[in-house]
Design an enzyme around this catalytic site. Structure first.
Site, PDB file in Angstrom:
ATOM      1  N   CYS A 154      59.174  39.097  87.409  1.00 36.24           N
ATOM      2  CA  CYS A 154      59.254  40.339  86.644  1.00 36.24           C
ATOM      3  C   CYS A 154      58.378  41.413  87.296  1.00 36.24           C
ATOM      4  O   CYS A 154      58.794  42.547  87.509  1.00 36.24           O
ATOM      5  CB  CYS A 154      58.791  40.062  85.216  1.00 36.24           C
ATOM      6  SG  CYS A 154      59.241  41.337  84.041  1.00 36.24           S
ATOM      7  N   CYS A 161      61.576  44.711  83.134  1.00 32.42           N
ATOM      8  CA  CYS A 161      62.160  44.943  84.462  1.00 32.42           C
ATOM      9  C   CYS A 161      63.667  45.104  84.423  1.00 32.42           C
ATOM     10  O   CYS A 161      64.283  45.392  85.447  1.00 32.42           O
ATOM     11  CB  CYS A 161      61.772  43.816  85.423  1.00 32.42           C
ATOM     12  SG  CYS A 161      62.659  42.283  85.118  1.00 32.42           S
ATOM     13  N   CYS A 212      65.733  41.980  80.263  1.00 36.07           N
ATOM     14  CA  CYS A 212      64.271  42.026  80.193  1.00 36.07           C
ATOM     15  C   CYS A 212      63.804  43.449  79.861  1.00 36.07           C
ATOM     16  O   CYS A 212      64.214  44.421  80.506  1.00 36.07           O
ATOM     17  CB  CYS A 212      63.676  41.571  81.524  1.00 36.07           C
ATOM     18  SG  CYS A 212      61.884  41.769  81.606  1.00 36.07           S
ATOM     19  N   CYS A 227      61.132  38.595  80.824  1.00 32.72           N
ATOM     20  CA  CYS A 227      61.278  37.458  81.735  1.00 32.72           C
ATOM     21  C   CYS A 227      60.159  36.449  81.464  1.00 32.72           C
ATOM     22  O   CYS A 227      58.999  36.835  81.297  1.00 32.72           O
ATOM     23  CB  CYS A 227      61.122  37.918  83.191  1.00 32.72           C
ATOM     24  SG  CYS A 227      62.447  38.955  83.782  1.00 32.72           S
ATOM     25  N   GLY A 257      64.963  10.209  92.822  1.00 28.64           N
ATOM     26  CA  GLY A 257      65.170  10.007  91.388  1.00 28.64           C
ATOM     27  C   GLY A 257      64.575   8.719  90.854  1.00 28.64           C
ATOM     28  O   GLY A 257      64.510   8.524  89.647  1.00 28.64           O
TER      29      GLY A 257
END
Lengths: 259, 287
Positions: B278, B250, B247, B272, B38
């Site tokens: 997808c 899909c 979606c 998606c 970080g």
């Protein structure tokens, strides 16, 4: 009741900017609950002194000792930077002459008041907000303005907000640099009234820098008169203002215009 | 210096465009970043043949990491076929002659802008983020000296001021992307402009996550299996976006969906944003 040990103890304090002396030979004690006024003309070293006392500027010489809640008397400039910054945002407050310097102008009034709480670990939105409301009431602000931007506030309101933001962590010592400067007289009078009430109710100690002798008389118990970087006279406020001894103090007192 | 330089894909370029000294400097920055999760490590960002904001940081990190056996996937907003993704993929095909893919499971290095793939990443994979603004405190504190001190002393109260402000204005935390996180319980980090939907995927992810900011000249990292916690309030906990729709291609219900306008008569559908995920789902259905 005044406690037996001073809250802040200053000795031999001096600062120069590349050889230009701003203040020197400053020594005094500040007692719990005491309000100390620092008066003097522009350029007499008042603001440098205030910055050197409040850890905003590392002084060239001298020591500043402060009685902390946990560790007792500590030398402020011997503390680690982390400890010093923690002290500055919890046990101390600093009220700037221009409230815009002390406030975060891009966030709401409530966030400004809550910031110090969040800085010491408050993580409950509802509680932070309730505390912000409480402090806005304390400084006699309309709590309906809590979500408004400080940009929409008048000078007097900004100054109240800055005071609330400082007091929210219940500091024991507040530094003020011309807290009523730049405000018109009626707003100034109400703010002084508020400050005097808060200092009395909360038992705060304060160091107030001002060039306005009326402000000094109203708020402070004791006065330091500064001239050319040195303290030339010190004593109880009424004593110094009614019976000044040093020629400069006499000049300062006699220069006040009375309407 | 190394044998990599002999395998350059296009004449006149070193392998993967950057010279070996620069790669070495970037690798050292990456190692430091991995050692201090970080923490933003400064590095000598180079001029790249694409404009700032198009992934100059990510592309340098990828160039420093990539070897002849790597398989690269590049996504932009989750899709493999957008301009940014296509050009960066082609850039490495030309300068490093490496294999590329659009399949998340096949890739060893995935360079991304604005998304984390829906397919869970595996140990050994590296996710490289393109970062426009690495400093999470920047919007609140303008001074670089001050923000560095705040990171050093772990003074992060001001991050909550931003979230407080969100709740005060919108009744909830409205920050939807680049949502600040705390890494390994220590440094507050900008996760780059990924939707907050993807934040939970960063937490204890088995893949190595690297972040490159070219203009701001910073590299930072989340090593595998490192905790990444989104900042929040006790009474306003962190939440991710949810959709009522699924979606249209899909049928997925648990993915990040993009809204697509289909005509001028208010027709719209949700698909998606991760085009590979997808596609994979539809292939499985067809079988």
């Amino acid at each position: 009741m005044i406690e037996a040990a001073p809250l802040l103890s200053v000795s031999g304090l001096g600062h120069d900017y590349d050889g230009i002396i701003a203040c020197r030979h400053i020594a005094f004690d500040l007692w719990p609950g005491e309000v100390l006024g620092v008066v003097g003309e522009s350029g007499s070293g008042k603001t440098t002194l205030l910055n050197a006392l409040s850890a905003r500027l590392i002084p060239t010489t001298g020591t500043v000792r402060y009685r902390t809640r946990e560790q007792g008397m500590v030398e402020v400039y011997r503390l680690s930077e982390a400890e010093r910054r923690m002290l500055m945002r919890t046990d101390w407050g600093f009220v700037h002459q221009n409230p815009r310097e002390g406030l975060r102008m891009s966030v709401s009034a409530g966030a400004n008041v809550g910031e110090r709480l969040m800085a010491v670990g408050a993580r409950h939105y509802g509680e932070i907000r309730a505390e912000a409301v409480r402090w806005l009431e304390q400084v006699e602000m309309d709590t309906g303005r809590i979500d408004d931007s400080p940009r929409t506030f008048s000078g007097g309101m900004l100054q109240r907000l800055q005071i609330a933001r400082n007091l929210v962590t219940k500091p024991r010592l507040v530094f003020m640099d011309e807290p009523t400067g730049g405000l018109d007289v009626s707003v100034q009078a109400r703010l002084l009234d508020l400050l005097r009430g808060l200092v009395g109710d909360l038992g705060l100690s304060a160091i107030i820098v001002t060039h306005d002798l009326a402000v000094a008389r109203m708020l402070s118990h004791r006065l330091l008169v500064m001239w050319r970087g040195e303290v030339v006279e010190t004593g109880l406020t009424d004593q110094v203002l009614d019976d000044p001894q040093h020629p400069y103090s006499q000049l300062l007192v006699s220069s006040v215009l009375t309407p | 210096m190394t044998d990599e330089s002999d395998t350059a894909g296009e004449n006149g370029y070193n392998f993967a465009y950057l010279d070996e000294q620069t790669k070495r400097m970037i690798r050292r920055a990456i190692l430091k970043a991995v050692a201090v999760p970080g923490y933003q490590v400064p590095f000598g960002s180079r001029e790249m043949p694409l404009p700032y904001g198009w992934g100059t940081g990510g592309i340098q990190v990828t160039a420093a990491l990539i070897g002849p056996d790597d398989v690269l996937k590049v996504i932009d907003q989750g899709a493999d076929d957008t301009t940014n993704a296509v050009s960066i993929r082609r850039f490495f095909e030309r300068t490093a002659a490496i294999a590329t893919t659009t399949r998340t499971v096949e890739a060893t290095i995935i360079q991304t802008r604005h998304r984390i793939p829906e397919t869970p990443l595996a140990p050994g994979q590296i996710l490289v983020y393109q970062v426009p603004q690495p400093e999470p405190l920047r919007r609140l504190v303008a001074s670089e000296v001050e923000t560095r001190t705040m990171h050093a002393l772990e003074e992060y109260g001001v991050m909550h001021v931003r979230l407080y402000e969100d709740i005060a204005r919108h009744g909830r935390i409205a920050t939807a992307y680049d949502y600040p996180v705390k890494v390994n319980g220590r440094y507050v980090m900008a996760p780059s402009p990924i939707p907050k939907f993807d934040n939970p995927k960063m937490d204890r992810n088995p893949a190595l996550q690297l972040f490159g900011a070219g203009r701001e000249k910073r590299i930072y990292a989340v090593p595998p299996h490192t905790s990444v916690k989104s900042l929040d309030f006790d009474d306003h906990p962190f939440e991710i976006e949810r959709w009522n729709e699924s979606c249209a291609l899909c049928g997925a219900t648990e993915t990040f969906l993009d809204e697509v306008l289909t005509d001028d008569a208010g027709g719209r559908l949700f698909v998606c944003s991760d085009s590979d995920y997808c596609h994979e789902r539809r292939v499985v259905e067809d079988d």
